[in-house]
Design a protein around this motif. Structure first.
Motif, short mmCIF file in Angstrom:
data_model
loop_
_atom_site.label_atom_id
_atom_site.label_comp_id
_atom_site.label_asym_id
_atom_site.label_seq_id
_atom_site.Cartn_x
_atom_site.Cartn_y
_atom_site.Cartn_z
N CYS A 193 33.94 58.58 0.47
CA CYS A 193 33.20 57.32 0.67
C CYS A 193 33.89 56.16 -0.04
CB CYS A 193 31.78 57.45 0.16
SG CYS A 193 30.68 58.30 1.26
N ILE A 194 34.30 56.39 -1.27
CA ILE A 194 34.96 55.34 -2.04
C ILE A 194 36.26 54.93 -1.36
CG2 ILE A 194 36.14 54.87 -4.23
CD1 ILE A 194 33.90 56.63 -5.54
N THR A 195 37.05 55.92 -0.94
CA THR A 195 38.31 55.63 -0.26
C THR A 195 38.06 54.86 1.04
OG1 THR A 195 39.25 57.65 -1.19
CG2 THR A 195 40.42 56.66 0.66
N ALA A 196 37.09 55.31 1.82
CA ALA A 196 36.79 54.64 3.09
C ALA A 196 36.34 53.20 2.86
CB ALA A 196 35.71 55.41 3.84
N ARG A 197 35.54 52.96 1.84
CA ARG A 197 35.09 51.60 1.55
C ARG A 197 36.27 50.68 1.26
NH1 ARG A 197 30.27 49.73 3.18
NH2 ARG A 197 28.89 51.49 3.18
N PHE A 198 37.22 51.18 0.44
CA PHE A 198 38.35 50.33 0.08
C PHE A 198 39.35 50.17 1.22
CE2 PHE A 198 36.89 50.97 -4.28
CZ PHE A 198 37.04 49.68 -4.77
N VAL A 199 39.38 51.12 2.16
CA VAL A 199 40.28 51.00 3.31
C VAL A 199 39.68 50.06 4.36
CG1 VAL A 199 41.24 52.28 5.27
CG2 VAL A 199 41.42 53.21 2.96
N LEU A 200 38.37 50.16 4.58
CA LEU A 200 37.74 49.41 5.67
C LEU A 200 37.26 48.00 5.28
CD1 LEU A 200 35.64 52.31 7.22
CD2 LEU A 200 37.79 51.35 8.08
N PRO A 252 37.27 44.51 2.34
CA PRO A 252 38.04 43.86 1.28
C PRO A 252 37.69 44.49 -0.09
CG PRO A 252 37.02 42.23 2.71
CD PRO A 252 36.49 43.57 3.11
N PRO A 253 38.66 44.56 -0.99
CA PRO A 253 38.41 45.24 -2.28
C PRO A 253 37.21 44.71 -3.05
CG PRO A 253 40.74 44.81 -1.99
CD PRO A 253 40.05 44.14 -0.85
N ALA A 254 37.02 43.40 -3.08
CA ALA A 254 35.90 42.84 -3.85
C ALA A 254 34.56 43.27 -3.25
CB ALA A 254 35.99 41.32 -3.90
N GLN A 255 34.48 43.25 -1.92
CA GLN A 255 33.25 43.66 -1.25
C GLN A 255 33.00 45.15 -1.46
OE1 GLN A 255 33.23 42.96 2.96
NE2 GLN A 255 31.15 43.73 3.23
N ALA A 256 34.03 45.96 -1.35
CA ALA A 256 33.88 47.41 -1.55
C ALA A 256 33.47 47.72 -2.98
CB ALA A 256 35.20 48.12 -1.21
N ALA A 257 34.09 47.06 -3.94
CA ALA A 257 33.76 47.31 -5.35
C ALA A 257 32.32 46.92 -5.65
CB ALA A 257 34.73 46.56 -6.25
N GLY A 258 31.88 45.78 -5.13
CA GLY A 258 30.50 45.35 -5.35
C GLY A 258 29.50 46.31 -4.74
N PHE A 259 29.78 46.76 -3.51
CA PHE A 259 28.90 47.71 -2.82
C PHE A 259 28.80 49.01 -3.62
CE2 PHE A 259 28.10 51.20 0.10
CZ PHE A 259 27.05 50.72 0.86
N LEU A 260 29.94 49.53 -4.06
CA LEU A 260 29.95 50.80 -4.78
C LEU A 260 29.33 50.68 -6.17
CD1 LEU A 260 33.47 52.03 -3.66
CD2 LEU A 260 31.26 52.99 -2.98
N ALA A 261 29.56 49.56 -6.84
CA ALA A 261 28.95 49.37 -8.16
C ALA A 261 27.44 49.29 -8.06
CB ALA A 261 29.51 48.11 -8.81
N ALA A 262 26.96 48.54 -7.07
CA ALA A 262 25.51 48.46 -6.87
C ALA A 262 24.94 49.80 -6.43
CB ALA A 262 25.17 47.38 -5.83
N GLY A 263 25.67 50.53 -5.59
CA GLY A 263 25.21 51.83 -5.13
C GLY A 263 25.15 52.87 -6.23
N ALA A 264 25.94 52.68 -7.28
CA ALA A 264 25.96 53.64 -8.39
C ALA A 264 24.76 53.49 -9.32
CB ALA A 264 27.25 53.49 -9.18
N VAL A 265 24.08 52.35 -9.26
CA VAL A 265 22.97 52.09 -10.18
C VAL A 265 21.85 53.13 -10.05
CG1 VAL A 265 21.17 50.42 -10.79
CG2 VAL A 265 23.52 49.66 -10.45
N PRO A 266 21.33 53.42 -8.83
CA PRO A 266 20.26 54.43 -8.76
C PRO A 266 20.72 55.81 -9.22
CG PRO A 266 20.40 53.20 -6.71
CD PRO A 266 21.57 52.81 -7.53
N GLY A 267 21.97 56.16 -8.92
CA GLY A 267 22.50 57.46 -9.35
C GLY A 267 22.62 57.54 -10.86
#
Length: 144
Positions: free
Chosen positions: A37-44, A46-61
């Protein structure tokens, strides 16, 4: 990203069966899925958008993992499933899934705890309810 959601649904279904039968969830497939998932986010994206999405997604976990370590009321495998949901679905859908799953497990197991007199000591499988909540959020059209 639709393919990842299908794979995630399959992983949650398999983890649900294991959680019901053995009360154990294997974390290795979840970790591999999160890496994909992390790899796909950064490939598909922009890096800033992918990083923000993943950082926010990590909060509940992260919150679930801290809760599992601090109280022991949530299993570590359950917390890893929530981490994987955050990596795949993002923060908003993961929070909604957790709320729905917690409500469902409370409704399902509260009568059992009262009748048996076990109170908070009753160990209920959480991942099947998380899987049901995932299906409900998909059926409700909640796709980020």
């Amino acid at each position: 990203m639709t393919a990842l959601r299908i794979v995630f649904g399959g992983l949650l279904a398999a983890a649900s069966v294991l959680d019901i039968k053995n009360r154990h969830i294997y974390t290795e497939p979840l970790l591999i899925f999160m890496a994909v998932c992390i790899t796909a986010r950064f490939v598909l994206f922009p890096p800033a958008q992918a990083a923000g999405f993943l950082a926010a997604g990590a909060v509940p976990g992260a919150a679930a993992f801290i809760w599992s370590r601090a109280s022991g009321q949530l299993g570590e495998g359950d917390a890893w499933c929530i981490f994987a949901a955050g990596a795949c679905c993002g923060m908003a859908q993961t929070v909604i899934m957790c709320i729905l799953a917690l409500c469902a497990v409370s409704i399902a197991f509260l009568p059992c705890a009262v009748i048996r007199g076990t109170g908070r000591k009753l160990k209920a499988p959480f991942v099947p309810f998380l899987f049901a909540a995932y299906l409900l959020t998909l059926a409700g059209g909640f796709i980020c």
